[in-house]
Motif scaffolding. Structure first.
Motif, PDB file in Angstrom:
ATOM      1  N   ASP A 169      35.305  31.273  49.899  1.00  0.00           N
ATOM      2  CA  ASP A 169      34.553  30.052  49.599  1.00  0.00           C
ATOM      3  C   ASP A 169      34.722  29.615  48.153  1.00  0.00           C
ATOM      4  N   THR A 170      34.834  30.585  47.239  1.00  0.00           N
ATOM      5  CA  THR A 170      34.975  30.272  45.818  1.00  0.00           C
ATOM      6  C   THR A 170      36.215  30.951  45.262  1.00  0.00           C
ATOM      7  N   VAL A 171      37.093  30.157  44.667  1.00  0.00           N
ATOM      8  CA  VAL A 171      38.319  30.661  44.041  1.00  0.00           C
ATOM      9  C   VAL A 171      38.338  30.181  42.593  1.00  0.00           C
ATOM     10  N   ILE A 172      38.526  31.109  41.665  1.00  0.00           N
ATOM     11  CA  ILE A 172      38.550  30.800  40.236  1.00  0.00           C
ATOM     12  C   ILE A 172      39.937  31.109  39.689  1.00  0.00           C
ATOM     13  N   PHE A 173      40.589  30.110  39.118  1.00  0.00           N
ATOM     14  CA  PHE A 173      41.859  30.333  38.433  1.00  0.00           C
ATOM     15  C   PHE A 173      41.545  30.633  36.973  1.00  0.00           C
ATOM     16  N   HIS A 174      41.558  31.935  36.644  1.00  0.00           N
ATOM     17  CA  HIS A 174      41.246  32.324  35.274  1.00  0.00           C
ATOM     18  C   HIS A 174      42.397  31.937  34.355  1.00  0.00           C
ATOM     19  N   CYS A 175      42.033  31.586  33.121  1.00  0.00           N
ATOM     20  CA  CYS A 175      43.018  31.204  32.099  1.00  0.00           C
ATOM     21  C   CYS A 175      44.054  30.247  32.687  1.00  0.00           C
TER      22      CYS A 175
END
Length: 277
Positions: A169-175
């Motif tokens: 449900d939640t995807v975070i593209f870090h940096c």
């Protein structure tokens, strides 16, 4: 790695802020006292909470311990894609247990890194990285926690794996470090983009264009400390207290008030990571 340049001076405070991705162990924190000192330095300039991120099993164990030592610290655990060749059954079992801890707010950092194979001794090959990435995606979905992604020179394949597996449900593209086309593709999928000190680098023109088009509700800020210290301190050791430098640079690019962007990114981090405890 940071050089021997002296640590940056503390910036003018900017509050509230959440450092959405840092490595406090790599910044020198080893015990409750040093963790508290690091977070105290951050809090003094408005960075009230931090997410410390693991890239191997020992770092994962430490991240969870640190998150229990100090209520301002939260954890994310995974094996970094370059270490995906260490993801055996024992590692999977331990990571599952660690990731289930209530102080762990994300599964990460995981993903694909096409830069290091062939350059770094012992680096996981692409096939192992893809297999490990798929396993971490499944873990995030089973636990109902965000997936924190490391992406280096693997835009197309990374999106393809997410599509094939079905993203959490939640995807975070870090940096986030790709161009505007990749940013648009991520935004369209509802992914969250987190920006580090690289957005302050004068030669990062494609990244600047990407940062301008991310909707307010899909943006986070981070240090990735001790790496990626913002301009004009590039090469000096980074730490969570340096985050206001990046936020002000990002606000200039987006033509936003820094204080307003701080509030926006903090609300996003609170929502995305479920920091309601």
């Amino acid at each position: 790695m940071p050089s021997n340049r002296p640590a940056p001076e503390p910036p003018e405070p900017l509050s509230p802020l959440v450092d959405a991705h840092t490595h406090i162990d790599a910044c020198g924190a080893t015990d409750p006292e040093s963790v508290a000192a690091l977070v105290d330095r951050a809090a003094a300039v408005g960075v009230g909470r931090v997410v410390t991120v693991a890239d191997d099993l020992e770092a994962a164990r430490f991240a969870v311990r640190a998150a229990h030592w100090d209520q301002r610290v939260f954890a994310a655990v995974a094996l970094h894609p370059t270490r995906a060749n260490a993801l055996d059954d024992a590692a999977k079992a331990e990571l599952e247990k660690l990731a289930a801890d209530p102080r762990v707010v994300a599964v990460g950092e995981t993903g694909l890194d096409y830069y290091w194979p062939g350059r770094l001794d012992g680096c996981a090959e692409i096939e192992d990285q893809v297999e490990g990435f798929r396993w971490h995606i499944d873990l995030a979905k089973r636990l109902g926690k965000p997936l924190m992604i490391h992406n280096r020179e693997a835009d197309h394949d990374l999106l393809a794996v997410l599509l094939d597996e079905g993203a959490p449900d939640t995807v975070i593209f870090h940096c986030f470090s790709s161009d505007a086309n990749m940013a648009s593709a991520c935004v369209a999928e509802g992914y969250v983009l987190s920006f580090s000190g690289t957005v302050s680098f004068k030669n990062a023109r494609e990244l600047h264009e990407a940062a301008k088009l991310v909707p307010d509700e899909q943006i986070l800020v981070e240090t990735d400390a001790p790496y990626l210290t913002p301009h004009p301190f590039r090469g000096a050791p980074n730490e969570s207290y340096c985050l206001p430098y990046t936020v002000r640079a990002l606000a200039r690019l987006r033509e936003q008030d820094p204080a307003e962007l701080a509030k926006i990114t903090t609300a996003n981090a609170t929502r995305v990571y479920g920091m309601y405890f």
